[in-house]
Every structure is written in structure tokens, then in C-alpha cells.
Design an enzyme around this catalytic site. Structure first.
Site, PDB file in Angstrom:
ATOM      1  N   ASP A  52      -4.129   1.792  -4.951  1.00 49.92           N
ATOM      2  CA  ASP A  52      -3.780   2.041  -3.563  1.00 49.92           C
ATOM      3  C   ASP A  52      -3.555   0.734  -2.818  1.00 49.92           C
ATOM      4  O   ASP A  52      -4.085  -0.316  -3.192  1.00 49.92           O
ATOM      5  CB  ASP A  52      -4.887   2.829  -2.868  1.00 49.92           C
ATOM      6  CG  ASP A  52      -4.762   4.324  -3.091  1.00 49.92           C
ATOM      7  OD1 ASP A  52      -3.650   4.782  -3.409  1.00 49.92           O
ATOM      8  OD2 ASP A  52      -5.775   5.040  -2.958  1.00 49.92           O
ATOM      9  N   ARG A 102       4.313   5.003  -5.272  1.00 50.08           N
ATOM     10  CA  ARG A 102       4.098   6.064  -4.283  1.00 50.08           C
ATOM     11  C   ARG A 102       4.547   5.530  -2.931  1.00 50.08           C
ATOM     12  O   ARG A 102       4.061   4.498  -2.465  1.00 50.08           O
ATOM     13  CB  ARG A 102       2.629   6.464  -4.198  1.00 50.08           C
ATOM     14  CG  ARG A 102       2.356   7.473  -3.054  1.00 50.08           C
ATOM     15  CD  ARG A 102       0.912   7.510  -2.641  1.00 50.08           C
ATOM     16  NE  ARG A 102       0.072   8.034  -3.690  1.00 50.08           N
ATOM     17  CZ  ARG A 102      -1.172   7.625  -3.925  1.00 50.08           C
ATOM     18  NH1 ARG A 102      -1.684   6.638  -3.213  1.00 50.08           N
ATOM     19  NH2 ARG A 102      -1.887   8.165  -4.890  1.00 50.08           N
ATOM     20  N   GLY A 106       1.943   4.562   5.834  1.00 54.94           N
ATOM     21  CA  GLY A 106       0.957   3.530   6.110  1.00 54.94           C
ATOM     22  C   GLY A 106      -0.095   4.009   7.082  1.00 54.94           C
ATOM     23  O   GLY A 106       0.242   4.588   8.123  1.00 54.94           O
ATOM     24  N   THR A 144       4.088  12.378   1.780  1.00 55.47           N
ATOM     25  CA  THR A 144       4.253  12.632   3.211  1.00 55.47           C
ATOM     26  C   THR A 144       3.937  14.087   3.522  1.00 55.47           C
ATOM     27  O   THR A 144       4.106  14.964   2.673  1.00 55.47           O
ATOM     28  CB  THR A 144       5.688  12.306   3.671  1.00 55.47           C
ATOM     29  OG1 THR A 144       5.801  12.536   5.079  1.00 55.47           O
ATOM     30  CG2 THR A 144       6.725  13.138   2.936  1.00 55.47           C
TER      31      THR A 144
END
Length: 225
Positions: A52, A102, A106, A144
Site C-alpha cells: 500500500d 491499484r 488517495g 473506487t
């Protein structure tokens, strides 16, 4: 820690972590060794590790580490946040390593000299980056809950004859389950992101505290789903 479970049985489990969870701030070499061992273990079971992306102080070091690990195993990828100005060059760099990415908007509060302060600019960049990723020949994730971003991805992928099997959508567990069900019904690949382990609650609260807008987003979409 977090775990991603596929909405389709044909997809294997993926695991995600970040550098601070693996001790980067204590010892960078130790952290790199952990990432490498986890990625190699994931590869042995035909699984995948995604690193991540945290706040901007960790951006370059995360990219550099992922590229080093990627040179020895394909079972590692990372995350690109569309609100940072630098993201197109980061994508081009990572794609030269065959890195799976990915794409998200943000979640961290950043200064306007390094990140788009307006949502409409972040959204515009999100679509622009999506159009770079999908035809790249690698399997990427469009992360999203925004129906406009999802609709534009579907429209553009269809126009470019990009198969539904060549990418996946990613969403959070319990958020916009209506969209999740619709995507699966329409034949798209969907992966649901689930924080787990003893530290799931501190992790969740830390992400909300990073940016007050995250709380508003979660509440609005939690009840819509």
C-alpha cells in the site's frame, strides 16, 4: 494488515501491507527483508502481495522497494494515488518493471504543492491514469466507489475492446454494496478489501484521522450501500 477476497472464485487471494507496518521506520533493511520473504511466500502459493501507498514521505521509498522486490518475483505490486501530481511518471516507471498497480484517489492530507487540492482535478487525473494502465498489458485494479469513475472505466474499456477479464474493480467491504453487486452481475471482476487482525480497528481509525473528508465519505457511502 488487510486482506482482499475475490468476488469470483477464479481469482486468488491477495494480501496488502504498508512499509510502516513492516518496520521501515525502525530499520529499512529489515523491512525490505520482510517484504521479500512475504512476497516469495505468496508466490509459492500462487498469491500476490500489494504494498500500500501511505503519505507522500513514503512515496519514493515504497516505489523503490517494490521495484527491487519485483526484480526477483512477480508476486508484488503497489498503489498509485491520482491526487499526487507525480503519478504519471511513477506509473511509467513501474510499468517498465511489469508491475501490477491499484489505482485509487488517495486518502492522506497532502499539501497543494504536491497534490491536487480540488476533487475535480483528482478525478480528471484518475481517468487519465486509468487510460494509461488498462491498455498496458498488465492486470491492474481500479479502486473506487465513485460511480462516475466506474462508469467512465467501463465505457472506455469497452470502446478500446479491453476484456472484462483484463482488469478488476476494488472496493471496501460494506461500502456501496449496491455497486458491488451490480458489477458482479454485469460480469466484471471485483475484489473486496477487508482489514483484519488484532490491529484492524486502530488501522481503520488512523486512516480516517489522516483526512477528515474520509469520515464524510465513509458515512455517505456506507448508508447508500
Amino acid at each position: 494488515k488487510s486482506f482482499e477476497r475475490s468476488a469470483q472464485e477464479t481469482l486468488h487471494a491477495n494480501f496488502a501491507c504498508n512499509l510502516t507496518q513492516l518496520g521501515w521506520d525502525l530499520n529499512a533493511d529489515f523491512c525490505q527483508g520482510l517484504v521479500r520473504s512475504i512476497a516469495e511466500r505468496a508466490a509459492a502459493y500462487d498469491n500476490f502481495l500489494r504494498i500500500d501507498m501511505e503519505g507522500s514521505p513514503y512515496t519514493q521509498r515504497t516505489i523503490d522497494l517494490v521495484k527491487r522486490i519485483r526484480s526477483s518475483t512477480p508476486a508484488v505490486g503497489t498503489v498509485i494515488q491520482s491526487y499526487l501530481y507525480r503519478r504519471e511518471s511513477d506509473i511509467q516507471d513501474l510499468l517498465t518493471y511489469g508491475c501490477r498497480i491499484r489505482l485509487c484517489k488517495g486518502a492522506y492530507k497532502e499539501l497543494p504543492d504536491i497534490a491536487y487540492p480540488r476533487k475535480k482535478d483528482t478525478d480528471f487525473n484518475y481517468i487519465r491514469l486509468m487510460k494509461i494502465l488498462l491498455p498496458s498489458g498488465f492486470y491492474h485494479a481500479i479502486a473506487t466507489h465513485d460511480p462516475r469513475m466506474i462508469a467512465e472505466t467501463i465505457r472506455w474499456a469497452a470502446a478500446k475492446q479491453i476484456s472484462k477479464d483484463d482488469f478488476e474493480f476494488q472496493m471496501l467491504y460494506g461500502v456501496r454494496t449496491d455497486l458491488q453487486r451490480r458489477l458482479v452481475k454485469d460480469g466484471y471482476r471485483l475484489r473486496v478489501y477487508i482489514p483484519f487482525g488484532n490491529d484492524w480497528f486502530p488501522y481503520f481509525m488512523r486512516r480516517l484521522a489522516e483526512r477528515p473528508a474520509n469520515v464524510i465519505f465513509l458515512l455517505k457511502n456506507l448508508f447508500r450501500g
